[in-house]
Design a protein around this motif. Structure first.
Motif, PDB file in Angstrom:
ATOM      1  N   PHE A 164       5.790   4.114  11.817  1.00  0.00           N
ATOM      2  CA  PHE A 164       5.883   3.832  10.387  1.00  0.00           C
ATOM      3  C   PHE A 164       5.519   5.059   9.569  1.00  0.00           C
ATOM      4  CE2 PHE A 164       3.923   1.502   6.608  1.00  0.00           C
ATOM      5  CZ  PHE A 164       5.139   1.406   5.950  1.00  0.00           C
ATOM      6  N   ALA A 165       4.493   5.807   9.997  1.00  0.00           N
ATOM      7  CA  ALA A 165       4.116   7.034   9.299  1.00  0.00           C
ATOM      8  C   ALA A 165       5.251   8.054   9.327  1.00  0.00           C
ATOM      9  CB  ALA A 165       2.856   7.616   9.923  1.00  0.00           C
ATOM     10  N   SER A 166       5.974   8.129  10.436  1.00  0.00           N
ATOM     11  CA  SER A 166       7.113   9.043  10.523  1.00  0.00           C
ATOM     12  C   SER A 166       8.218   8.638   9.559  1.00  0.00           C
ATOM     13  CB  SER A 166       7.649   9.070  11.959  1.00  0.00           C
ATOM     14  OG  SER A 166       6.661   9.511  12.866  1.00  0.00           O
ATOM     15  N   ALA A 167       8.443   7.344   9.411  1.00  0.00           N
ATOM     16  CA  ALA A 167       9.458   6.876   8.457  1.00  0.00           C
ATOM     17  C   ALA A 167       9.067   7.230   7.030  1.00  0.00           C
ATOM     18  CB  ALA A 167       9.640   5.367   8.606  1.00  0.00           C
ATOM     19  N   ILE A 168       7.784   7.089   6.700  1.00  0.00           N
ATOM     20  CA  ILE A 168       7.328   7.471   5.359  1.00  0.00           C
ATOM     21  C   ILE A 168       7.553   8.961   5.137  1.00  0.00           C
ATOM     22  CG2 ILE A 168       5.337   7.567   3.815  1.00  0.00           C
ATOM     23  CD1 ILE A 168       4.152   5.201   5.328  1.00  0.00           C
TER      24      ILE A 168
ATOM     25  N   VAL B  48       1.494   6.481  -7.049  1.00  0.00           N
ATOM     26  CA  VAL B  48       0.392   7.393  -7.388  1.00  0.00           C
ATOM     27  C   VAL B  48       0.848   8.842  -7.267  1.00  0.00           C
ATOM     28  CG1 VAL B  48      -1.857   8.227  -6.609  1.00  0.00           C
ATOM     29  CG2 VAL B  48      -1.454   5.777  -6.820  1.00  0.00           C
ATOM     30  N   THR B  49       1.566   9.157  -6.195  1.00  0.00           N
ATOM     31  CA  THR B  49       2.054  10.524  -6.009  1.00  0.00           C
ATOM     32  C   THR B  49       3.057  10.897  -7.094  1.00  0.00           C
ATOM     33  OG1 THR B  49       1.753  10.268  -3.622  1.00  0.00           O
ATOM     34  CG2 THR B  49       3.107  12.103  -4.371  1.00  0.00           C
TER      35      THR B  49
ATOM     36  N   GLU C 152       0.828  -1.208   0.000  1.00  0.00           N
ATOM     37  CA  GLU C 152       0.000   0.000   0.000  1.00  0.00           C
ATOM     38  C   GLU C 152       0.863   1.260   0.000  1.00  0.00           C
ATOM     39  OE1 GLU C 152      -3.929   1.732   2.357  1.00  0.00           O
ATOM     40  OE2 GLU C 152      -2.916  -0.085   3.042  1.00  0.00           O
ATOM     41  N   THR C 153       1.971   1.222   0.728  1.00  0.00           N
ATOM     42  CA  THR C 153       2.867   2.377   0.748  1.00  0.00           C
ATOM     43  C   THR C 153       3.530   2.576  -0.605  1.00  0.00           C
ATOM     44  OG1 THR C 153       3.304   1.989   3.098  1.00  0.00           O
ATOM     45  CG2 THR C 153       4.840   3.408   1.913  1.00  0.00           C
ATOM     46  N   VAL C 154       3.974   1.489  -1.213  1.00  0.00           N
ATOM     47  CA  VAL C 154       4.581   1.588  -2.545  1.00  0.00           C
ATOM     48  C   VAL C 154       3.573   2.130  -3.543  1.00  0.00           C
ATOM     49  CG1 VAL C 154       5.576   0.250  -4.434  1.00  0.00           C
ATOM     50  CG2 VAL C 154       6.253  -0.242  -2.076  1.00  0.00           C
TER      51      VAL C 154
ATOM     52  N   HIS D 139      -1.866   8.831   2.880  1.00  0.00           N
ATOM     53  CA  HIS D 139      -1.469   7.526   3.406  1.00  0.00           C
ATOM     54  C   HIS D 139      -0.756   7.683   4.754  1.00  0.00           C
ATOM     55  CE1 HIS D 139      -0.322   3.352   3.436  1.00  0.00           C
ATOM     56  NE2 HIS D 139       0.966   3.661   3.486  1.00  0.00           N
ATOM     57  N   VAL D 140       0.070   8.724   4.887  1.00  0.00           N
ATOM     58  CA  VAL D 140       0.727   8.997   6.171  1.00  0.00           C
ATOM     59  C   VAL D 140      -0.316   9.288   7.246  1.00  0.00           C
ATOM     60  CG1 VAL D 140       2.187  10.659   7.386  1.00  0.00           C
ATOM     61  CG2 VAL D 140       2.911   9.757   5.179  1.00  0.00           C
ATOM     62  N   TYR D 141      -1.282  10.121   6.914  1.00  0.00           N
ATOM     63  CA  TYR D 141      -2.347  10.458   7.865  1.00  0.00           C
ATOM     64  C   TYR D 141      -3.133   9.204   8.266  1.00  0.00           C
ATOM     65  CZ  TYR D 141      -7.121  11.877   9.083  1.00  0.00           C
ATOM     66  OH  TYR D 141      -8.353  11.990   9.681  1.00  0.00           O
ATOM     67  N   ARG D 142      -3.480   8.402   7.317  1.00  0.00           N
ATOM     68  CA  ARG D 142      -4.261   7.193   7.599  1.00  0.00           C
ATOM     69  C   ARG D 142      -3.455   6.187   8.415  1.00  0.00           C
ATOM     70  NH1 ARG D 142      -5.173   2.404   4.748  1.00  0.00           N
ATOM     71  NH2 ARG D 142      -7.226   1.470   5.142  1.00  0.00           N
ATOM     72  N   THR D 143      -2.166   6.056   8.089  1.00  0.00           N
ATOM     73  CA  THR D 143      -1.311   5.122   8.823  1.00  0.00           C
ATOM     74  C   THR D 143      -1.132   5.547  10.279  1.00  0.00           C
ATOM     75  OG1 THR D 143      -0.113   4.584   6.789  1.00  0.00           O
ATOM     76  CG2 THR D 143       0.959   4.033   8.869  1.00  0.00           C
TER      77      THR D 143
END
Length: 319
Positions: free
Chosen positions: A290-294, A100-101, A93-95, A277-281
């Motif tokens: 994990f969101a911080s790493a993204i 997409v971005t 999902e992150t990939v 995706h960061v917000y949702r994670t």
């Protein structure tokens, strides 16, 4: 009677010039100290705000990116090292959100930069009510992203304005935001509509800084409007082009409101931008580490791509 002769070693006399020079030096030092104190007083609030709201959060982000925890129990954070960064490139999902971005950024830049330049060239001419036209072009830029996203949601709905216009032309109604083949394109069009005014105003400032005699010389040499645009105007807009491209790149990497308000990342992840995706994670999946790493990966990517763009767009004509 013995005359007393003053000792030259105990009695020192200074010349008037030396006294003036010493006094002037002390006066300059005091003036420099006062100037430095005044400058520090003016700069201190901004420096403090920058530290509190930019660099301290970045430090906290870097700390959280190497830990695993939930927002309900942040005190039970577990150090995982680089495991979160490995997950960034292995989580499907992150990939997908990164891809997409990336597609959104490429298409958005390919449309908004040349379109902004053409609008700026048009606005740089002698037009009636030129100030009003410039205001209308720039108005979407200062409009809230939430308002713009909400307005376009109603327009792109199956019973919205655009589907109504298509229906009058004999085309069946389309819900652009629920179709994975049209959702991303619809958001690109909306973002171009909102940001092209900023690109046009920046290019317009660059156009007005080009010396008039250069344009006149190229016109005397027989260059038409198209040749002047390609061989004179665009090369002299190198710095402005770098600024516009970098700003639009940063904007495309920070897109959040369209996915949050219009599509919630769907359909089938076709508009799952990385910031959404960061917000949702972080808040829905309760994985802020994990969101911080993204976020760190996106920050490094933004800095890298901006440096590459500035390097590629750097030319010898700078004004």
């Amino acid at each position: 009677m013995i005359a007393t002769i003053p000792d030259a070693r105990t009695k020192r006399t200074s010349r008037p010039g030396q006294q003036t020079q010493s006094g002037g030096s002390r006066s300059r030092r005091r003036r420099n100290v006062r100037d430095a104190a005044a400058a520090a007083g003016f700069l201190a609030p901004f420096v403090i705000l920058t530290l509190v709201f930019q660099y301290v959060p970045l430090a906290v982000l870097a700390r959280d990116s190497v830990h695993q925890f939930t927002l309900f129990n942040p005190e039970m954070a577990e150090f995982v090292g680089g495991q979160n960064f490995v997950r960034v490139f292995s989580d499907p999902e992150t990939v997908q959100s990164l891809i997409v971005t990336g597609w959104f950024m490429v298409v958005f830049l390919a449309v908004v930069v040349p379109l902004g330049l053409l609008i700026a060239v048009y606005l740089n001419g002698r037009l009636p009510a030129r100030g009003l036209v410039r205001t209308m072009v720039f108005l979407p830029v200062v409009t809230s992203s939430v308002v713009v996203a909400t307005m376009w949601t109603f327009m792109l709905a199956q019973s919205g304005l655009i589907s109504g216009l298509l229906s009058s032309a004999g085309v069946p109604p389309i819900n652009f935001l629920t179709n994975k083949d049209t959702a991303l394109a619809a958001i690109v069009i909306m973002c171009v509509w909102q940001q092209v005014g900023l690109a046009a105003v920046l290019f317009l400032g660059g156009l007005q800084a080009i010396p008039a005699d250069v344009q006149e010389a190229s016109e005397i040499d027989g260059a038409g409007p198209v040749r002047r645009l390609i061989h004179v105007t665009i090369p002299m807009l190198s710095r402005t082009t770098v600024l516009v491209v970098v700003m639009m790149t940063v904007f495309s990497l920070q897109v959040f409101a369209p996915a949050f308000i219009m599509t919630t990342g769907g359909p089938e992840g076709s508009t799952n931008f990385v910031m959404y995706h960061v917000y949702r994670t972080a808040f829905f999946l309760q994985d802020p580490g994990f969101a911080s790493a993204i976020s760190i990966v996106v920050l490094v990517f933004a800095l890298t791509i901006s440096l590459i763009q500035m390097r590629l767009l750097k030319m010898k004509w700078n004004f």
